[in-house]
Design a protein around this motif. Structure first.
Motif, PDB file in Angstrom:
ATOM      1  N   GLU A 185      -3.998  11.649 -10.860  1.00 10.81           N
ATOM      2  CA  GLU A 185      -2.735  12.162 -11.381  1.00 10.81           C
ATOM      3  C   GLU A 185      -1.784  10.989 -11.597  1.00 10.81           C
ATOM      4  N   ASN A 186      -0.633  11.287 -12.169  1.00 13.67           N
ATOM      5  CA  ASN A 186       0.417  10.301 -12.393  1.00 13.67           C
ATOM      6  C   ASN A 186       0.029   9.228 -13.400  1.00 13.67           C
ATOM      7  N   LEU A 187      -0.506   9.659 -14.541  1.00 10.64           N
ATOM      8  CA  LEU A 187      -0.839   8.730 -15.607  1.00 10.64           C
ATOM      9  C   LEU A 187       0.098   8.968 -16.789  1.00 10.64           C
ATOM     10  N   PRO A 188       0.932   7.968 -17.109  1.00  8.47           N
ATOM     11  CA  PRO A 188       1.816   8.126 -18.271  1.00  8.47           C
ATOM     12  C   PRO A 188       1.020   8.445 -19.536  1.00  8.47           C
ATOM     13  N   GLY A 189       1.537   9.406 -20.282  1.00  6.64           N
ATOM     14  CA  GLY A 189       0.869   9.843 -21.494  1.00  6.64           C
ATOM     15  C   GLY A 189      -0.027  11.040 -21.262  1.00  6.64           C
ATOM     16  N   MET A 190      -0.286  11.314 -19.999  1.00 10.28           N
ATOM     17  CA  MET A 190      -1.108  12.486 -19.663  1.00 10.28           C
ATOM     18  C   MET A 190      -0.254  13.471 -18.864  1.00 10.28           C
ATOM     19  N   ASP A 191      -0.137  13.257 -17.549  1.00 11.31           N
ATOM     20  CA  ASP A 191       0.668  14.184 -16.752  1.00 11.31           C
ATOM     21  C   ASP A 191       2.041  13.617 -16.403  1.00 11.31           C
ATOM     22  N   LEU A 192       2.324  12.391 -16.817  1.00 17.15           N
ATOM     23  CA  LEU A 192       3.671  11.811 -16.710  1.00 17.15           C
ATOM     24  C   LEU A 192       4.164  11.529 -18.128  1.00 17.15           C
TER      25      LEU A 192
ATOM     26  N   SER B 293       7.441   5.158  -7.333  1.00 14.20           N
ATOM     27  CA  SER B 293       6.721   3.911  -7.055  1.00 14.20           C
ATOM     28  C   SER B 293       6.548   3.079  -8.316  1.00 14.20           C
ATOM     29  N   ARG B 294       6.299   3.732  -9.438  1.00 16.65           N
ATOM     30  CA  ARG B 294       6.162   3.007 -10.708  1.00 16.65           C
ATOM     31  C   ARG B 294       7.465   2.292 -11.067  1.00 16.65           C
ATOM     32  N   ILE B 295       8.585   2.950 -10.846  1.00 14.65           N
ATOM     33  CA  ILE B 295       9.878   2.319 -11.133  1.00 14.65           C
ATOM     34  C   ILE B 295      10.123   1.159 -10.177  1.00 14.65           C
ATOM     35  N   LEU B 296       9.839   1.350  -8.895  1.00 14.41           N
ATOM     36  CA  LEU B 296       9.978   0.274  -7.913  1.00 14.41           C
ATOM     37  C   LEU B 296       9.152  -0.941  -8.332  1.00 14.41           C
ATOM     38  N   ASN B 297       7.904  -0.713  -8.697  1.00 17.81           N
ATOM     39  CA  ASN B 297       7.030  -1.812  -9.092  1.00 17.81           C
ATOM     40  C   ASN B 297       7.532  -2.483 -10.377  1.00 17.81           C
ATOM     41  N   ALA B 298       8.012  -1.692 -11.309  1.00 20.45           N
ATOM     42  CA  ALA B 298       8.534  -2.251 -12.559  1.00 20.45           C
ATOM     43  C   ALA B 298       9.747  -3.145 -12.281  1.00 20.45           C
ATOM     44  N   TYR B 299      10.626  -2.725 -11.374  1.00 17.52           N
ATOM     45  CA  TYR B 299      11.767  -3.576 -11.014  1.00 17.52           C
ATOM     46  C   TYR B 299      11.299  -4.860 -10.337  1.00 17.52           C
TER      47      TYR B 299
ATOM     48  N   VAL C 238       7.474 -16.365 -19.886  1.00 24.20           N
ATOM     49  CA  VAL C 238       6.823 -15.351 -19.064  1.00 24.20           C
ATOM     50  C   VAL C 238       6.308 -14.244 -19.984  1.00 24.20           C
ATOM     51  N   ILE C 239       5.037 -13.977 -19.877  1.00 27.02           N
ATOM     52  CA  ILE C 239       4.416 -12.888 -20.623  1.00 27.02           C
ATOM     53  C   ILE C 239       4.152 -11.772 -19.627  1.00 27.02           C
ATOM     54  N   VAL C 240       4.727 -10.612 -19.870  1.00 25.61           N
ATOM     55  CA  VAL C 240       4.547  -9.470 -18.980  1.00 25.61           C
ATOM     56  C   VAL C 240       3.729  -8.422 -19.724  1.00 25.61           C
ATOM     57  N   ALA C 241       2.661  -7.958 -19.102  1.00 21.96           N
ATOM     58  CA  ALA C 241       1.824  -6.897 -19.656  1.00 21.96           C
ATOM     59  C   ALA C 241       1.792  -5.765 -18.643  1.00 21.96           C
ATOM     60  N   THR C 242       2.597  -4.744 -18.890  1.00 18.89           N
ATOM     61  CA  THR C 242       2.718  -3.644 -17.936  1.00 18.89           C
ATOM     62  C   THR C 242       3.165  -2.377 -18.651  1.00 18.89           C
ATOM     63  N   MET C 243       2.795  -1.241 -18.099  1.00 18.76           N
ATOM     64  CA  MET C 243       3.282   0.004 -18.701  1.00 18.76           C
ATOM     65  C   MET C 243       4.796   0.066 -18.574  1.00 18.76           C
ATOM     66  N   SER C 244       5.296   0.162 -17.376  1.00 15.86           N
ATOM     67  CA  SER C 244       6.742   0.195 -17.110  1.00 15.86           C
ATOM     68  C   SER C 244       7.500   0.967 -18.176  1.00 15.86           C
ATOM     69  N   LEU C 245       7.063   2.170 -18.434  1.00 13.72           N
ATOM     70  CA  LEU C 245       7.604   2.965 -19.532  1.00 13.72           C
ATOM     71  C   LEU C 245       8.794   3.813 -19.089  1.00 13.72           C
ATOM     72  N   TYR C 246       9.856   3.112 -18.706  1.00 11.69           N
ATOM     73  CA  TYR C 246      11.110   3.756 -18.305  1.00 11.69           C
ATOM     74  C   TYR C 246      12.261   3.063 -19.005  1.00 11.69           C
ATOM     75  N   HIS C 247      13.133   3.852 -19.609  1.00 11.07           N
ATOM     76  CA  HIS C 247      14.280   3.271 -20.316  1.00 11.07           C
ATOM     77  C   HIS C 247      15.144   2.419 -19.402  1.00 11.07           C
ATOM     78  N   GLU C 248      15.289   2.834 -18.148  1.00 18.62           N
ATOM     79  CA  GLU C 248      16.140   2.057 -17.245  1.00 18.62           C
ATOM     80  C   GLU C 248      15.590   0.647 -17.029  1.00 18.62           C
TER      81      GLU C 248
ATOM     82  N   HIS D 208       0.811  -1.216   0.000  1.00 16.54           N
ATOM     83  CA  HIS D 208       0.000   0.000   0.000  1.00 16.54           C
ATOM     84  C   HIS D 208       0.847   1.269   0.000  1.00 16.54           C
ATOM     85  N   ASN D 209       2.151   1.124   0.237  1.00 16.67           N
ATOM     86  CA  ASN D 209       3.054   2.267   0.168  1.00 16.67           C
ATOM     87  C   ASN D 209       3.559   2.509  -1.249  1.00 16.67           C
ATOM     88  N   CYS D 210       3.279   1.581  -2.153  1.00 12.86           N
ATOM     89  CA  CYS D 210       3.726   1.690  -3.544  1.00 12.86           C
ATOM     90  C   CYS D 210       2.588   2.276  -4.369  1.00 12.86           C
ATOM     91  N   GLY D 211       2.692   3.573  -4.645  1.00 13.07           N
ATOM     92  CA  GLY D 211       1.625   4.263  -5.364  1.00 13.07           C
ATOM     93  C   GLY D 211       1.871   4.283  -6.865  1.00 13.07           C
TER      94      GLY D 211
END
Length: 178
Positions: free
Chosen positions: A133-140, A59-65, A81-91, A51-54
């Motif tokens: 807030e914090n939606l990639p493609g909108m305010d992120l 938080s998005r990077i933490l969850n992606a890792y 393994v099929i992964v379906a996630t935004m995880s839109l970070y180059h790192e 619940h601390n991962c927003g």
């Protein structure tokens, strides 16, 4: 594939079709007698229940890792393994390429008007009204893949998700497809 599995990573904005395509891929693999693991970003968050991962960038990077490391562990045990996630970070994409035994990245693209029309979770509507807030493609700003193995343009309703799923599995060199 030997003892190592494969990770097929579907990435794109919310409502681009990642989960729909991933579920069809899972179904097709099962029909061929394989046991794939599907890691859907939303379901993964629910299962981890941190619940601390927003949804802020950190938080998005933490969850992606977390998803990446879990997918890596499963692939090293021989699973597809099929992964379906935004995880839109180059790192994240770079980490995946360096650490997975066999990695195939698919960018599912759709224009913003299409995403807003689909909006199954109401995220785009909530952003527009200021209730979220914090939606990639909108305010992120998303970091789309630099060199995906495959790009799928999904602006229309996919009449035959099976064909798209089969194409991904074939190009990802999962044996006995197409």
């Amino acid at each position: 594939m030997g003892n190592s599995g494969k990770v097929i990573w579907l990435t794109g904005l919310s409502a681009s079709g990642k989960s729909t395509i991933a579920k069809k891929m899972q179904e097709l693999l099962r029909e061929k007698g394989k046991t794939p693991l599907l890691l859907d970003g939303d379901q993964f968050r629910e299962a981890v229940a941190d619940h601390n991962c927003g949804h802020d960038p950190e938080s998005r990077i933490l969850n992606a890792y977390r998803i990446s490391r879990f997918a890596n562990m499963a692939a090293r045990q021989g699973l597809v393994v099929i992964v379906a996630t935004m995880s839109l970070y180059h790192e994240i994409h770079e980490w995946n390429r360096k650490n997975f035994p066999d990695y195939f990245e698919v960018w599912i693209r759709a224009d913003l008007d299409t995403l807003k029309k689909r909006d199954p979770k109401g995220l785009y509507k909530h952003i527009a009204t200021g209730d979220a807030e914090n939606l990639p493609g909108m305010d992120l700003t998303p970091e789309f893949p630099k060199n995906p193995e495959m790009t799928i343009f999904n602006n229309e309703d996919l009449n035959d998700v099976s064909e798209v799923a089969l194409d991904i599995l074939d190009r990802a060199t999962i044996s006995n497809f197409k």
